[in-house]
Design a protein around this motif. Structure first.
Motif, mmCIF file in Angstrom:
data_model
loop_
_atom_site.group_PDB
_atom_site.id
_atom_site.type_symbol
_atom_site.label_atom_id
_atom_site.label_comp_id
_atom_site.label_asym_id
_atom_site.label_seq_id
_atom_site.Cartn_x
_atom_site.Cartn_y
_atom_site.Cartn_z
ATOM 1 N N CYS A 297 -3.243 0.480 -5.307
ATOM 2 C CA CYS A 297 -2.318 -0.881 -4.649
ATOM 3 C C CYS A 297 -2.614 -1.481 -3.565
ATOM 4 O O CYS A 297 -2.117 -2.708 -2.923
ATOM 5 C CB CYS A 297 -0.694 0.190 -4.010
ATOM 6 N N ASP A 298 -3.381 -1.181 -2.514
ATOM 7 C CA ASP A 298 -3.624 -1.723 -1.222
ATOM 8 C C ASP A 298 -4.554 -3.407 -2.266
ATOM 9 O O ASP A 298 -4.526 -3.988 -0.966
ATOM 10 C CB ASP A 298 -5.395 -0.879 -0.794
ATOM 11 N N LEU A 299 -5.622 -3.071 -3.057
ATOM 12 C CA LEU A 299 -5.537 -4.144 -3.611
ATOM 13 C C LEU A 299 -4.954 -5.458 -3.452
ATOM 14 O O LEU A 299 -5.431 -6.797 -3.725
ATOM 15 C CB LEU A 299 -7.103 -4.129 -5.012
ATOM 16 N N VAL A 300 -3.933 -5.182 -4.841
ATOM 17 C CA VAL A 300 -3.154 -5.822 -5.014
ATOM 18 C C VAL A 300 -2.558 -6.638 -3.766
ATOM 19 O O VAL A 300 -1.486 -7.128 -3.913
ATOM 20 C CB VAL A 300 -1.898 -5.349 -6.300
ATOM 21 N N GLY A 301 -1.550 -5.616 -3.114
ATOM 22 C CA GLY A 301 -1.088 -5.724 -1.465
ATOM 23 C C GLY A 301 -1.939 -7.004 -1.097
ATOM 24 O O GLY A 301 -1.275 -8.177 -0.304
ATOM 25 N N ILE A 302 -2.976 -7.146 -0.412
ATOM 26 C CA ILE A 302 -3.741 -7.892 -0.311
ATOM 27 C C ILE A 302 -3.974 -8.780 -0.803
ATOM 28 O O ILE A 302 -3.634 -10.519 -0.795
ATOM 29 C CB ILE A 302 -5.980 -7.481 -0.073
ATOM 30 N N GLU A 303 -4.201 -8.840 -2.213
ATOM 31 C CA GLU A 303 -3.678 -10.468 -2.736
ATOM 32 C C GLU A 303 -2.598 -11.011 -2.772
ATOM 33 O O GLU A 303 -2.650 -12.018 -3.161
ATOM 34 C CB GLU A 303 -3.958 -10.093 -4.466
ATOM 35 N N LYS A 304 -1.493 -10.237 -2.232
ATOM 36 C CA LYS A 304 -0.595 -10.556 -2.679
ATOM 37 C C LYS A 304 0.117 -11.215 -0.936
ATOM 38 O O LYS A 304 1.123 -11.223 -0.446
ATOM 39 C CB LYS A 304 0.847 -9.737 -3.139
ATOM 40 N N ASN A 305 -1.026 -10.269 -0.309
ATOM 41 C CA ASN A 305 -1.011 -11.289 1.428
ATOM 42 C C ASN A 305 0.794 -10.408 1.780
ATOM 43 O O ASN A 305 1.378 -10.881 2.599
ATOM 44 C CB ASN A 305 -0.644 -12.816 1.365
ATOM 45 N N ILE A 306 1.294 -8.974 1.789
ATOM 46 C CA ILE A 306 2.523 -8.225 2.109
ATOM 47 C C ILE A 306 2.130 -7.752 3.340
ATOM 48 O O ILE A 306 3.047 -7.330 4.337
ATOM 49 C CB ILE A 306 2.524 -7.631 0.961
ATOM 50 N N SER A 308 -0.853 -5.461 6.219
ATOM 51 C CA SER A 308 -1.121 -5.149 6.769
ATOM 52 C C SER A 308 -1.218 -3.485 7.517
ATOM 53 O O SER A 308 -2.199 -2.538 7.529
ATOM 54 C CB SER A 308 -3.291 -4.688 6.600
ATOM 55 N N ASN A 309 -0.063 -4.074 7.999
ATOM 56 C CA ASN A 309 -0.283 -3.209 9.898
ATOM 57 C C ASN A 309 1.320 -2.672 9.906
ATOM 58 O O ASN A 309 1.981 -3.689 10.592
ATOM 59 C CB ASN A 309 -0.846 -3.252 10.946
ATOM 60 N N PRO A 310 1.864 -1.510 9.468
ATOM 61 C CA PRO A 310 1.033 -0.384 7.683
ATOM 62 C C PRO A 310 0.738 -0.834 7.230
ATOM 63 O O PRO A 310 1.451 -1.687 6.622
ATOM 64 C CB PRO A 310 2.505 1.055 8.468
ATOM 65 N N PRO A 311 0.148 -0.364 6.172
ATOM 66 C CA PRO A 311 -0.723 -0.387 5.318
ATOM 67 C C PRO A 311 0.515 0.388 4.538
ATOM 68 O O PRO A 311 -0.310 1.031 3.934
ATOM 69 C CB PRO A 311 -1.949 0.284 5.040
ATOM 70 N N THR A 312 1.361 -0.573 4.126
ATOM 71 C CA THR A 312 2.099 -0.284 3.135
ATOM 72 C C THR A 312 2.254 -0.272 2.044
ATOM 73 O O THR A 312 2.234 1.022 1.287
ATOM 74 C CB THR A 312 3.535 -1.514 2.950
ATOM 75 N N ALA A 313 1.262 -1.314 1.332
ATOM 76 C CA ALA A 313 0.794 -0.691 -0.857
ATOM 77 C C ALA A 313 -0.347 0.281 -0.901
ATOM 78 O O ALA A 313 -0.121 1.217 -1.096
ATOM 79 C CB ALA A 313 -0.115 -2.010 -0.625
ATOM 80 N N PHE A 314 -0.937 0.655 0.027
ATOM 81 C CA PHE A 314 -2.060 1.701 0.409
ATOM 82 C C PHE A 314 -1.661 2.957 -0.043
ATOM 83 O O PHE A 314 -1.472 3.893 -0.513
ATOM 84 C CB PHE A 314 -3.145 1.462 1.418
ATOM 85 N N LEU A 315 -0.078 2.822 1.326
ATOM 86 C CA LEU A 315 0.678 4.133 1.681
ATOM 87 C C LEU A 315 0.986 4.667 0.270
ATOM 88 O O LEU A 315 1.267 6.050 -0.381
ATOM 89 C CB LEU A 315 1.276 4.597 2.448
ATOM 90 N N ASP A 341 10.801 1.176 5.870
ATOM 91 C CA ASP A 341 12.365 0.718 4.515
ATOM 92 C C ASP A 341 11.562 0.615 3.143
ATOM 93 O O ASP A 341 12.192 1.423 2.427
ATOM 94 C CB ASP A 341 13.414 -0.041 4.957
ATOM 95 N N GLU A 342 10.466 -0.584 3.257
ATOM 96 C CA GLU A 342 10.084 -0.696 2.195
ATOM 97 C C GLU A 342 9.302 0.630 0.699
ATOM 98 O O GLU A 342 9.443 0.560 -0.045
ATOM 99 C CB GLU A 342 9.705 -2.032 1.965
ATOM 100 N N VAL A 343 7.992 1.628 1.868
ATOM 101 C CA VAL A 343 7.305 2.694 1.145
ATOM 102 C C VAL A 343 8.416 3.101 0.750
ATOM 103 O O VAL A 343 8.120 4.039 -0.043
ATOM 104 C CB VAL A 343 6.889 2.950 2.619
ATOM 105 N N ASN A 352 11.526 -2.299 -4.945
ATOM 106 C CA ASN A 352 11.430 -3.514 -4.669
ATOM 107 C C ASN A 352 9.681 -4.440 -4.714
ATOM 108 O O ASN A 352 9.239 -3.780 -6.036
ATOM 109 C CB ASN A 352 11.402 -3.052 -3.217
ATOM 110 N N GLU A 353 9.307 -5.028 -4.524
ATOM 111 C CA GLU A 353 7.751 -5.565 -4.906
ATOM 112 C C GLU A 353 6.657 -3.932 -4.882
ATOM 113 O O GLU A 353 6.037 -3.876 -5.711
ATOM 114 C CB GLU A 353 7.211 -6.441 -3.771
ATOM 115 N N LEU A 354 6.602 -3.205 -3.422
ATOM 116 C CA LEU A 354 5.967 -2.700 -3.773
ATOM 117 C C LEU A 354 6.238 -0.803 -4.929
ATOM 118 O O LEU A 354 5.345 -0.371 -5.871
ATOM 119 C CB LEU A 354 6.309 -1.302 -2.669
#
Length: 413
Positions: A297-306, A308-315, A341-343, A352-354
């Motif tokens: 999820c973190d790698l996808v989040g980086i690719e989608k440039n969402i 990183s602080n907080p690291p929502t996709a990773f969490l 909220d999105e997490v 949502n996207e996550l």
């Protein structure tokens, strides 16, 4: 060796991983792809996409690989090691003569052999002397029939694997009937949802998880919590000095790590640290799956440039099975964490996207390639790139898992 692949764990009676079944996207019905790619294609895949070896995929456990029976008439791929691979064949009663010939051939090559989709009421006496394991789809299983017909397998010293074990109740029933191994995601479900408060020791860990989930970062407070717990301090240093994470410098403290790795990476590892200690009485595979999900999820989040602080996709990936780790409703758990909220929405089943990232990693886990293709189009990310990300997540999860648990119980024969 393998670019487009998924895996599913097979657990023993103690809920430890015995083996992984592998699913191949470029093979018919998820079977081993028997048609060799040309050299140029292999070179392109190796250069452009992260590929895996069997040991990478299976964490040095056995690999169950499904083959088309017809495809084995001309033999097995010479690169596969009989010590590590279990050959899996469909139990096709209308091809009994061919099946018997292939079973004899496979056994002569030194492989263990498993029959898939085996109907227990059928007569398998001619094949059983060559078979080590039989897989029964418990989703369609009549347990009374199984009890009446199980003796033929016991007499032949054949181990029974229950497939489609999706709840703890299913696991208990299959265990009591006499199954030896269990395949399915029952271990990722809460055993019994408890309304009791978390013990103080686990509340401290939830507090740490909260710190990793916040946009702000109180390093002094985190340092105090970790310094007062020898076990946490030891685990943090093992995590951060793992070669998978840090190949260059010896890290000696949280402050040192913060200066070297930066705030976002430290937040990820504090979340990992807390989750690891929360899962001490759960199957290790549950934590391992959380690690792979987190990295993917973190790698996808980086690719989608969402962001990183907080690291929502990773969490989202890391906490996606928090309910199973603590046997509590996810809604009540996220209320205890200062998550954005999105997490919270993604963890609690909202859209949502996550939550799309979570659906995508679950599609990879089950080898649901059509769903992978559909979500790849939705996210506008090349499918091959997503496969490479998933492979990278597996390797990362393996490395972190070794830092958590350096001892891997030997797989049983």
């Amino acid at each position: 060796m393998f670019a487009f692949i998924a895996r599913q764990p097979i657990l023993d009676l103690e809920k430890d991983v015995f083996a992984y079944e592998l699913f191949f996207r470029d093979g018919k019905n998820n079977c081993f792809p028997m048609v060799e790619r040309d050299e140029a294609t292999n070179k392109l895949i190796a250069q452009k996409y992260r590929t895996l070896q069997l040991d990478d995929i299976s964490c040095s456990k056995k690999s169950f690989i499904n083959f088309e029976t017809d495809a084995l008439k001309d033999g097995l791929n010479a690169s596969l090691d009989p010590e590590n691979v279990v050959v899996e064949l469909a139990a096709e009663e209308n091809k009994m003569e061919l099946l018997l010939d292939v079973c004899k051939q496979v056994k002569n090559l030194g492989y263990k052999l498993a029959l898939e989709n085996c109907r227990v009421e059928s007569k398998w006496q001619s094949v059983l002397p060559y078979v080590d394991m039989v897989k029964v789809n418990t989703d369609k299983c009549n347990y009374e029939n199984l009890s009446r017909n199980i003796q033929q397998f016991l007499d032949a010293d054949v181990k029974l694997i229950a497939e489609k074990v999706e709840t703890h109740e299913d696991f208990n029933i299959c265990r009591d009937v006499g199954f030896d191994y269990f395949q399915g995601y029952f271990f990722s479900k809460p055993e019994s949802v408890s309304q009791q408060n978390l013990p103080t020791s686990k509340l401290t860990l939830v507090e740490l998880m909260g710190a990793s989930s916040s946009a702000t970062f109180d390093v002094e407070n985190i340092n105090r919590v970790i310094e007062h717990d020898v076990g946490l301090s030891y685990m943090l240093l093992r995590f951060i000095n793992n070669p998978t994470i840090n190949k260059r410098y010896k890290i000696t403290s949280l402050r040192h790590a913060l200066n070297y790795m930066g705030e976002v990476e430290i937040k990820k590892f504090i979340a990992l640290l807390a989750l690891t200690n929360l899962s001490d009485d759960k199957p290790l595979e549950l934590l391992h799956l959380s690690l792979v999900r987190a990295k993917f999820c973190d790698l996808v989040g980086i690719e989608k440039n969402i962001g990183s602080n907080p690291p929502t996709a990773f969490l989202v990936g890391l906490f996606s099975m928090l309910d199973a780790l603590l046997d509590k409703e996810m809604n009540s758990l996220v209320d205890k964490l200062p998550l954005v909220d999105e997490v919270k929405v993604a963890l609690c089943g909202g859209q949502n996207e996550l939550s799309v990232y979570l659906m995508l990693v679950q599609a990879f886990e089950s080898g649901n390639w059509l769903k992978v293709i559909r979500i790849a189009k939705l996210l506008e990310i090349d499918q091959k790139q997503l496969h490479s990300m998933f492979n990278e997540a597996i390797l990362w999860g393996n490395g972190v898992r070794r830092s958590i648990s350096p001892h891997f119980p030997e797989a049983k024969a």
